[in-house]
Write an enzyme that holds these catalytic residues in place. Structure first.
Site, mmCIF file in Angstrom:
data_model
loop_
_atom_site.group_PDB
_atom_site.id
_atom_site.type_symbol
_atom_site.label_atom_id
_atom_site.label_comp_id
_atom_site.label_asym_id
_atom_site.label_seq_id
_atom_site.Cartn_x
_atom_site.Cartn_y
_atom_site.Cartn_z
ATOM 1 N N CYS A 1 76.994 -9.053 47.803
ATOM 2 C CA CYS A 1 77.568 -10.198 47.087
ATOM 3 C C CYS A 1 77.306 -10.066 45.590
ATOM 4 C CB CYS A 1 76.964 -11.494 47.621
ATOM 5 S SG CYS A 1 77.531 -12.990 46.784
ATOM 6 N N TRP B 1 79.539 -7.371 44.249
ATOM 7 C CA TRP B 1 80.928 -7.849 44.206
ATOM 8 C C TRP B 1 81.209 -8.543 42.868
ATOM 9 C CZ3 TRP B 1 82.884 -12.763 43.492
ATOM 10 C CH2 TRP B 1 84.236 -12.936 43.745
ATOM 11 N N HIS B 2 80.206 -9.211 42.325
ATOM 12 C CA HIS B 2 80.421 -9.955 41.085
ATOM 13 C C HIS B 2 80.625 -9.057 39.876
ATOM 14 C CE1 HIS B 2 79.098 -13.500 43.353
ATOM 15 N NE2 HIS B 2 79.623 -14.221 42.375
ATOM 16 N N GLY B 3 80.145 -7.847 39.928
ATOM 17 C CA GLY B 3 80.346 -6.979 38.778
ATOM 18 C C GLY B 3 79.593 -5.676 38.889
ATOM 19 N N PHE C 1 85.651 -11.200 37.081
ATOM 20 C CA PHE C 1 85.374 -10.598 38.371
ATOM 21 C C PHE C 1 86.643 -10.285 39.151
ATOM 22 C CE2 PHE C 1 81.700 -13.632 37.709
ATOM 23 C CZ PHE C 1 80.936 -12.695 37.064
#
Length: 463
Positions: free
Chosen positions: A311, A314-316, A463
């Site tokens: 997670c 996934w954000h960056g 994102f």
């Protein structure tokens, strides 16, 4: 093209709504596809091929899934395609740079620009393929249905990550009524106010604190950390409110994305209230398939750490996001290993849980906001050890205007469920009328605030 920008508010949105208003059924769907693709192209036309390819692959998978025996192989191929698409554009340079730093190699960076909203539309495409694999009746009847689901402009850049089954209900809905339109505009205005009046005002303090470096002491460090905790909440929940309002205006029900997360008494509860569509995506498509909590406490803790690490990534493509995910994963795992429910049964235990959660979230968001690990350590060091007062911090605090203090105060009150509490006690026809009148006044105030400040894009747009 951001929702709070002048081109969207005064040109794109009115034109899109007026074009879709007189048509219904399949005609309305094609108008919305054209509008959504135009919206995406205005933001980044180079990413359109990736968006269209993602929709085409998912639609093809849904078509062939009931017709082939090797359904697992097909699903694996589709998911691999989407993960490679996401990885190539978003993470290739990150992994190359990390490998060069670790091994001393000199692999060149690919320099591929990430398509706008790639994290969101790939997750929607993957969820569609998985849902069809689990239930053949969940597949779309036409490619146009999948294309609109993937590209629908209120959701394509920053979510929420809706599921096709829920989105498809709006494909056959009748024309939007005046009451629906009024509710949609009111919800849109609430989101606009969150962004323009609170988030962007809080950003001035945040930017000052994180840019001060060695001149930062504990006072400004804590103020900056708290201000960012408010900024990111009102920025992203504001975007979600605007997306939900726009969806209502065009006849689609958009899932809620926030449920007052700052009243949580644990990190586990926080993620049941924060970015709900992403939390549910990871729960349904990763955490539960990994075994969830069905294989003992140790496996449950490991699954949580894995999910939160992914997670965060996934954000960056940055180690700060990985550390932020690891921080939440470790805390969530510890809560699974400890008797948290028993501790929270008493008022004192729940009160301490609120303090712990807010502190943990605030510390985590410092890492999330920092440009790199060194900057994060500088701010955290100032928060917990910077007791020697700095002239630079004193000067910065003296320059914080009364408007900023009011915005921060409004943010603290607005992050609590005050609105639902008032509605339960004051519900009536006059309250509904007052809310629409208040929304109209609020919209004018937002326009004045936006005109007098520099434009700040939505945080989650990156994102």
């Amino acid at each position: 093209m951001a929702f709070h920008s002048a081109p969207f508010l005064f040109f794109f949105f009115p034109a899109a709504w007026l074009l879709s208003l007189p048509v219904s059924g399949r005609g309305r769907k094609y108008v919305l596809i054209a509008v959504s693709l135009a919206f995406y192209a205005c933001g980044q036309w180079q990413g359109l091929p990736c968006l269209l390819l993602s929709a085409a692959v998912s639609c093809a998978a849904g078509f062939f899934m009931p017709r082939v025996r090797a359904r697992k192989v097909l699903l694996a191929a589709v998911l691999t395609f989407h993960l490679l698409l996401l990885g190539a554009f978003k993470y290739l340079d990150f992994f190359t740079g990390s490998l060069n730093g670790l091994l001393g190699t000199e692999f060149p960076a690919a320099g591929l620009p990430a398509p706008l909203g790639v994290s969101f539309f790939t997750f929607k495409s993957m969820s569609y393929a998985i849902d069809v694999y689990r239930d053949e009746n969940a597949r779309a009847r036409r490619f146009s249905d999948v294309l609109l689901y993937i590209s629908f402009f209120p959701q394509v850049v920053s979510g929420p990550i809706s599921r096709f089954g829920r989105f498809a209900q709006g494909l056959e809905s009748p024309r939007v009524t005046a009451e629906q339109a009024a509710r949609g505009l009111r919800r849109f205005t609430v989101g606009f106010a969150k962004k323009a009046l609170i988030s962007e005002t809080a950003a001035t303090v945040v930017n000052t604190a994180f840019a001060l470096g060695d001149g930062l002491d504990w006072r400004l460090a804590w103020l900056g950390a708290i201000a960012y905790t408010l900024q990111i909440y009102f920025d992203f929940s504001g975007y979600s409110d605007m997306a939900i309002g726009l969806g209502t205006l065009f006849g689609f029900e958009t899932p809620e994305n926030f449920d007052y997360p700052y009243v949580s008494a644990s990190i586990t509860e926080f993620w049941r209230r924060w970015h709900l569509s992403l939390s549910l995506w990871f729960r349904d498509y990763l955490y539960i398939p990994l075994g969830g909590g069905r294989r003992g406490t140790a496996r449950k803790c490991l699954n949580k750490v894995v999910v939160f690490l992914l997670c965060g990534l996934w954000h960056g493509a940055s180690w700060t996001f990985v550390l932020w995910g690891a921080w939440h994963g470790l805390l969530s795992a510890l809560e699974s290993a400890l008797p948290m429910k028993k501790l929270q049964e008493k008022p004192l235990g729940r009160g301490l849980g609120h303090v712990y959660t807010l502190l943990a979230v605030c510390v985590g968001f410092v890492v999330f906001r920092a440009a790199n690990i060194a900057e994060a350590l500088t701010v955290l060091r100032a928060m917990f050890t910077g007791f020697a007062l700095s002239p630079a911090s004193t000067l910065a605090l003296e320059r914080v205007s009364p408007a900023v203090w009011c915005a921060l105060g409004a943010g603290i009150v607005g992050s609590l469920p005050v609105g639902p509490w008032l509605k339960r006690r004051l519900d009536g026809p006059w309250l509904e009328f007052s809310s629409f009148a208040g929304a109209a006044a609020l919209f004018v105030l937002c326009l004045l605030a936006a005109a007098g400040s520099s434009f700040q894009p939505f945080i989650y747009a990156q994102f």
